[in-house]
Design a protein around this motif. Structure first.
Motif, PDB file in Angstrom:
ATOM      1  N   GLY A 169       8.611   0.249 -10.655  1.00  0.00           N
ATOM      2  CA  GLY A 169       8.132  -1.015 -10.088  1.00  0.00           C
ATOM      3  C   GLY A 169       6.670  -1.035  -9.935  1.00  0.00           C
ATOM      4  O   GLY A 169       5.976  -2.392  -9.884  1.00  0.00           O
ATOM      5  N   HIS A 170       5.864   0.084 -10.015  1.00  0.00           N
ATOM      6  CA  HIS A 170       4.424   0.352  -9.928  1.00  0.00           C
ATOM      7  C   HIS A 170       3.895   0.057 -11.421  1.00  0.00           C
ATOM      8  O   HIS A 170       4.555   0.459 -12.395  1.00  0.00           O
ATOM      9  CB  HIS A 170       4.142   1.697  -9.270  1.00  0.00           C
ATOM     10  CG  HIS A 170       4.532   1.761  -7.933  1.00  0.00           C
ATOM     11  ND1 HIS A 170       3.493   1.329  -6.935  1.00  0.00           N
ATOM     12  CD2 HIS A 170       5.582   2.452  -7.073  1.00  0.00           C
ATOM     13  CE1 HIS A 170       4.085   1.634  -5.743  1.00  0.00           C
ATOM     14  NE2 HIS A 170       5.170   2.284  -5.855  1.00  0.00           N
ATOM     15  N   ARG A 221      -0.916  -0.563  -5.085  1.00  0.00           N
ATOM     16  CA  ARG A 221      -0.095  -1.792  -4.346  1.00  0.00           C
ATOM     17  C   ARG A 221       1.103  -1.082  -3.742  1.00  0.00           C
ATOM     18  O   ARG A 221       1.257   0.255  -4.016  1.00  0.00           O
ATOM     19  CB  ARG A 221       0.284  -2.717  -5.605  1.00  0.00           C
ATOM     20  CG  ARG A 221      -0.701  -3.490  -6.308  1.00  0.00           C
ATOM     21  CD  ARG A 221      -0.105  -4.338  -7.125  1.00  0.00           C
ATOM     22  NE  ARG A 221      -1.351  -5.290  -8.039  1.00  0.00           N
ATOM     23  CZ  ARG A 221      -2.230  -4.939  -8.636  1.00  0.00           C
ATOM     24  NH1 ARG A 221      -2.061  -3.617  -9.261  1.00  0.00           N
ATOM     25  NH2 ARG A 221      -3.011  -5.745  -9.156  1.00  0.00           N
ATOM     26  N   ARG A 281       5.010  -0.871  -2.243  1.00  0.00           N
ATOM     27  CA  ARG A 281       6.149  -1.157  -2.471  1.00  0.00           C
ATOM     28  C   ARG A 281       7.294  -0.628  -1.400  1.00  0.00           C
ATOM     29  O   ARG A 281       7.024   0.596  -1.080  1.00  0.00           O
ATOM     30  CB  ARG A 281       6.656  -0.642  -3.972  1.00  0.00           C
ATOM     31  CG  ARG A 281       6.086  -1.305  -5.222  1.00  0.00           C
ATOM     32  CD  ARG A 281       6.275  -2.551  -5.437  1.00  0.00           C
ATOM     33  NE  ARG A 281       5.849  -3.022  -6.605  1.00  0.00           N
ATOM     34  CZ  ARG A 281       4.659  -3.542  -6.546  1.00  0.00           C
ATOM     35  NH1 ARG A 281       4.014  -4.127  -5.506  1.00  0.00           N
ATOM     36  NH2 ARG A 281       3.962  -4.315  -7.764  1.00  0.00           N
ATOM     37  N   TRP A 305      11.548   0.116  -0.544  1.00  0.00           N
ATOM     38  CA  TRP A 305      12.683   0.379  -1.392  1.00  0.00           C
ATOM     39  C   TRP A 305      13.673   0.583  -0.349  1.00  0.00           C
ATOM     40  O   TRP A 305      13.399   1.114   0.785  1.00  0.00           O
ATOM     41  CB  TRP A 305      12.537   1.511  -2.085  1.00  0.00           C
ATOM     42  CG  TRP A 305      11.310   1.466  -3.202  1.00  0.00           C
ATOM     43  CD1 TRP A 305      10.068   2.167  -2.923  1.00  0.00           C
ATOM     44  CD2 TRP A 305      11.110   1.026  -4.581  1.00  0.00           C
ATOM     45  NE1 TRP A 305       9.175   1.877  -4.154  1.00  0.00           N
ATOM     46  CE2 TRP A 305      10.071   1.487  -4.900  1.00  0.00           C
ATOM     47  CE3 TRP A 305      12.094   0.680  -5.475  1.00  0.00           C
ATOM     48  CZ2 TRP A 305       9.422   0.861  -6.070  1.00  0.00           C
ATOM     49  CZ3 TRP A 305      11.500   0.127  -6.842  1.00  0.00           C
ATOM     50  CH2 TRP A 305      10.427   0.528  -7.137  1.00  0.00           C
ATOM     51  N   LEU A 310      14.608  -2.594  -4.963  1.00  0.00           N
ATOM     52  CA  LEU A 310      13.300  -2.796  -4.400  1.00  0.00           C
ATOM     53  C   LEU A 310      13.398  -4.092  -3.376  1.00  0.00           C
ATOM     54  O   LEU A 310      13.894  -5.039  -3.618  1.00  0.00           O
ATOM     55  CB  LEU A 310      12.462  -3.509  -5.606  1.00  0.00           C
ATOM     56  CG  LEU A 310      10.993  -3.890  -5.349  1.00  0.00           C
ATOM     57  CD1 LEU A 310       9.949  -2.668  -4.879  1.00  0.00           C
ATOM     58  CD2 LEU A 310      10.244  -4.734  -6.436  1.00  0.00           C
ATOM     59  N   ALA A 364       7.613  -6.341  -2.470  1.00  0.00           N
ATOM     60  CA  ALA A 364       6.629  -5.909  -3.218  1.00  0.00           C
ATOM     61  C   ALA A 364       5.102  -6.696  -2.958  1.00  0.00           C
ATOM     62  O   ALA A 364       5.219  -7.867  -3.093  1.00  0.00           O
ATOM     63  CB  ALA A 364       6.972  -5.823  -4.719  1.00  0.00           C
ATOM     64  N   ASN A 391       1.409  -7.373  -4.179  1.00  0.00           N
ATOM     65  CA  ASN A 391       0.597  -7.289  -5.370  1.00  0.00           C
ATOM     66  C   ASN A 391      -0.914  -7.653  -5.024  1.00  0.00           C
ATOM     67  O   ASN A 391      -1.596  -7.386  -6.083  1.00  0.00           O
ATOM     68  CB  ASN A 391       1.007  -8.606  -6.367  1.00  0.00           C
ATOM     69  CG  ASN A 391       2.356  -8.217  -6.814  1.00  0.00           C
ATOM     70  OD1 ASN A 391       2.754  -7.171  -7.137  1.00  0.00           O
ATOM     71  ND2 ASN A 391       3.152  -9.356  -6.986  1.00  0.00           N
ATOM     72  N   SER A 401       6.550  -7.399   4.838  1.00  0.00           N
ATOM     73  CA  SER A 401       5.788  -6.466   3.755  1.00  0.00           C
ATOM     74  C   SER A 401       4.262  -7.223   3.632  1.00  0.00           C
ATOM     75  O   SER A 401       3.678  -7.248   2.315  1.00  0.00           O
ATOM     76  CB  SER A 401       6.422  -6.605   2.376  1.00  0.00           C
ATOM     77  OG  SER A 401       5.349  -5.511   1.365  1.00  0.00           O
TER      78      SER A 401
END
Length: 658
Positions: A175-176, A198, A200, A202, A209, A212, A214, A250
């Motif tokens: 996901g990165h 960035r 993330r 989990w 995920l 996230a 960005n 997040s």
């Protein structure tokens, strides 16, 4: 009767533990000794220092392995340097780990070396798992709170999960969109945070995920959850910023921006109300709820080097005096009551700070971790051995018989703006010399620390290495920038004696003959020049080497000279300048030393090996020793010839039985 017997056994146990504790530090350095070595002096060049989350242990990554210390007693409890997995012996790489982490209970340490990971038991000092299937160099690792999972990340944009007990791969988290530099588990182990540019979040169990963000934050290299798991702190290192995140959403709640240097570590207090961040400019304590800075440590007066007695004998060493600066912080943790900070510096020292007052309180030393070793000197009776500490302002003196540190000599403690560096010691451990930043070379009596004389040089010129003549009358030095010349000074008055000019290329090595009558120098073109040490006149030149001279040594009677260049050693008759023989070492020579009787020659190489050559009746290798990590810079036989001492790039001295 049973109670009396039980009491007796407990008393015996306690006394044994106390005895063990008192001797632990002395003999810890002897753990995992190389074959044929009889002692190790020092714990190795320090690379990284981290605290366990509970504050009970400190891990110190060095050139020879990973030391684990008890944070309360400063005693070494384990050394990770070699492991056995199944039927195959596997050893740590020569370089320290790129990533290092403790488990929450301090029972386990995981270390990453390239694309290989070792999982260690801190109590036994053994590795019970090894992960060597990681496809890319590892930048970050984290252990789950229950010690069952290990998360790893690197430059391939993927976070991987492993089973700790078996080393079995579990799954990959994708996901990165760039390299991942930091990973951290939440206190309950349910969430894994990972970050590069960035962030993330989990599900640590399923790998799903959860969130996230960005926003490009540069390069996040540290992550830390608050004790209740509701706040996540991140730092982006060279961006000099710390961010506080709400874990549930997040999102960034606070941006802390007062640092001006690279951020090296972040840590929450036990109550979660404070956060400390560490960089080269300061330790800053923040209010987590408001983002306000509460304290900045050290204060200007605390940044200055700690003054210590110029000669620290054994009783002072036991009280843990510190000879280095305390603002060079690489790791930090709050005390359990949150009233104090404990910081770790790169010289292997711990420092305690009062958080409320913002003041330094005391320091402790974790073993004797030196930088590279390039100078050695035995006392006349062979009972003590002195070694330098890279470019630091100290000489360590060791008791050879029991392999313990006997004293630290710091006679040239300069002020904050004019420290003394590049310390050397004479044969017999009689004199010490060093140069301050203002350009003055100072010479002291090693026994009393009294200054004997000074040599004033240009501030912009740095003379190194400084070499004493064996009779203690002359000091030699080469200026680093225009290094084709060598200067000689008279020690008694500090007067200039002569400038030796003759080399066409930079001078690479030089030394005096044991009778102090001859000075020899070698250059980058392989030329060797013999000089009259008293007059500075050139006596002769020796040619034949095609590479730079890397080592020079005289026999004890001053009649034979050994020179090292590339993978060959040449032996010369000093009186006639005739070539007596050539030894093929197969490896690049870095150091040479004759035995006192002249029958053997020791050679140290760039890969850490030592060859001992028999010179009588024929030239042949008598023995080969391995144990240093990296180049060997200096070799010296004890006066009775029974011990060979070696020092090098790994910051240790090894004593070999001859």
């Amino acid at each position: 009767m049973k109670r009396t017997k039980l009491t007796y056994i407990m008393c015996l146990l306690i006394s044994c533990l106390l005895l063990s504790s008192s001797f632990a530090q002395e003999y810890a350095a002897q753990w995992h000794l190389p074959e044929a070595a009889k002692a190790r002096l020092g714990g190795g060049k320090l690379n990284n220092v981290i605290f366990s989350p509970d504050g009970t242990r400190v891990a110190v990554a060095t050139a020879i392995g990973i030391w684990i210390y008890n944070a309360h007693t400063t005693k070494a409890v384990s050394l990770f340097s070699g492991i056995q997995t199944g039927e195959i012996d596997k050893y740590l790489p020569t370089k320290p780990p790129e990533a290092l982490t403790f488990s929450a209970d301090a029972l386990i340490v995981a270390s990453a070396h390239g694309n290989r990971i070792y999982v260690w038991d801190t109590a036994t000092g053994t590795a019970f798992a090894m992960l060597d299937e990681h496809p890319d160099a590892i930048k970050a690792i984290a252990l789950s709170p229950d010690n069952t999972k290990l998360a790893t990340a690197g430059g391939d944009w993927i976070v991987r999960m492993w089973e700790v007990s078996t080393g079995k791969y579990i799954n990959s988290l994708r996901g990165h969109s760039g390299a991942v530099n930091a990973v951290a588990f939440s206190p309950d182990g349910k969430i894994l945070a990972s970050a590069g540019a960035r962030l993330r979040l989990w599900d640590a169990e399923t790998g799903e995920l959860l969130n996230a963000d960005n926003e490009d934050l540069g390069s996040i290299d540290h992550l830390a959850f608050s004790p209740d798991g509701k706040v996540l702190a991140s730092s982006d290192g060279w961006g000099h910023r710390v961010h506080l995140w709400d874990v549930e959403t997040s999102t960034i709640q606070k941006r802390l921006k007062k640092h001006t240097g690279k951020i090296r570590d972040i840590a929450f207090s036990a109550d979660g109300r404070r956060l400390v961040s560490v960089s080269s400019d300061a330790m800053r304590v923040w209010n987590v709820s408001t983002g306000a800075e509460l304290k900045s440590l050290p204060t200007p007066q605390d940044k200055h080097a700690q003054r210590v007695p110029p000669i620290l004998k054994r009783k002072e060493l036991d009280k843990a005096y510190l000879p280095n600066r305390r603002d060079d912080v690489h790791s930090v943790i709050f005390s359990e009551d949150t009233k104090h900070l404990i910081s770790a510096s790169k010289d292997g020292s711990l420092h305690i700070w009062d958080v409320e007052k913002g003041l330094y309180q005391s320091s402790f030393s974790l073993g004797a971790h030196s930088d590279l070793i390039s100078v050695l000197a035995f006392s006349a009776d062979g009972k003590y051995l002195a070694s330098n500490d890279g470019f630091e302002e100290r000489i360590r003196v060791w008791n050879v018989e029991n392999a313990t540190q006997h004293a630290i000599l710091t006679p040239g403690q300069g002020d904050f703006l004019n420290p003394v560096r590049e310390i050397t010691v004479s044969s017999g451990i009689q004199k010490v010399a060093g140069r301050d930043y203002e350009g003055t070379i100072r010479i002291w009596d090693a026994a009393t620390a009294a200054q004997l004389s000074t040599v004033v040089t240009d501030k912009l010129q740095r003379y190194w290495p400084l070499v004493f003549s064996p009779d203690q009358k002359i000091l030699a030095g080469r200026e680093r920038l225009s290094s084709d010349n060598i200067e000689l000074w008279l020690i008694e008055h500090g007067a200039h004696l002569s400038t030796l000019k003759g080399h066409k290329e930079a001078v690479s090595e030089y030394t005096f003959s044991p009778d102090s009558k001859i000075f020899v120098s070698g250059g980058g073109d392989g030329t060797i020049i013999l000089w009259d040490a008293e007059t500075g006149d050139q006596r002769n030149s020796l040619t034949g080497h095609i590479k730079s001279i890397s080592a020079l040594a005289f026999s004890a009677d001053s009649k034979t000279l050994a020179s090292g260049s590339g993978n060959e050693i040449r032996l010369w008759d000093v009186h006639t300048s005739n070539l007596m023989g050539i030894l093929d070492t197969k490896l690049n020579v870095q150091a040479l030393a004759f035995s006192p009787d002249g029958k053997r020659l020791a050679c140290g190489t760039e890969d850490g090996r030592i060859q001992v050559w028999d010179l009588v009746p024929n030239f042949q290798v008598h023995s080969t020793f391995t144990g240093h990590q990296g180049s060997i810079y200096v070799l010296m036989f004890s006066p009775d010839g029974k011990t060979l001492a070696s020092g090098g790039n790994d910051g240790t001295v090894l004593l070999w039985d001859m």
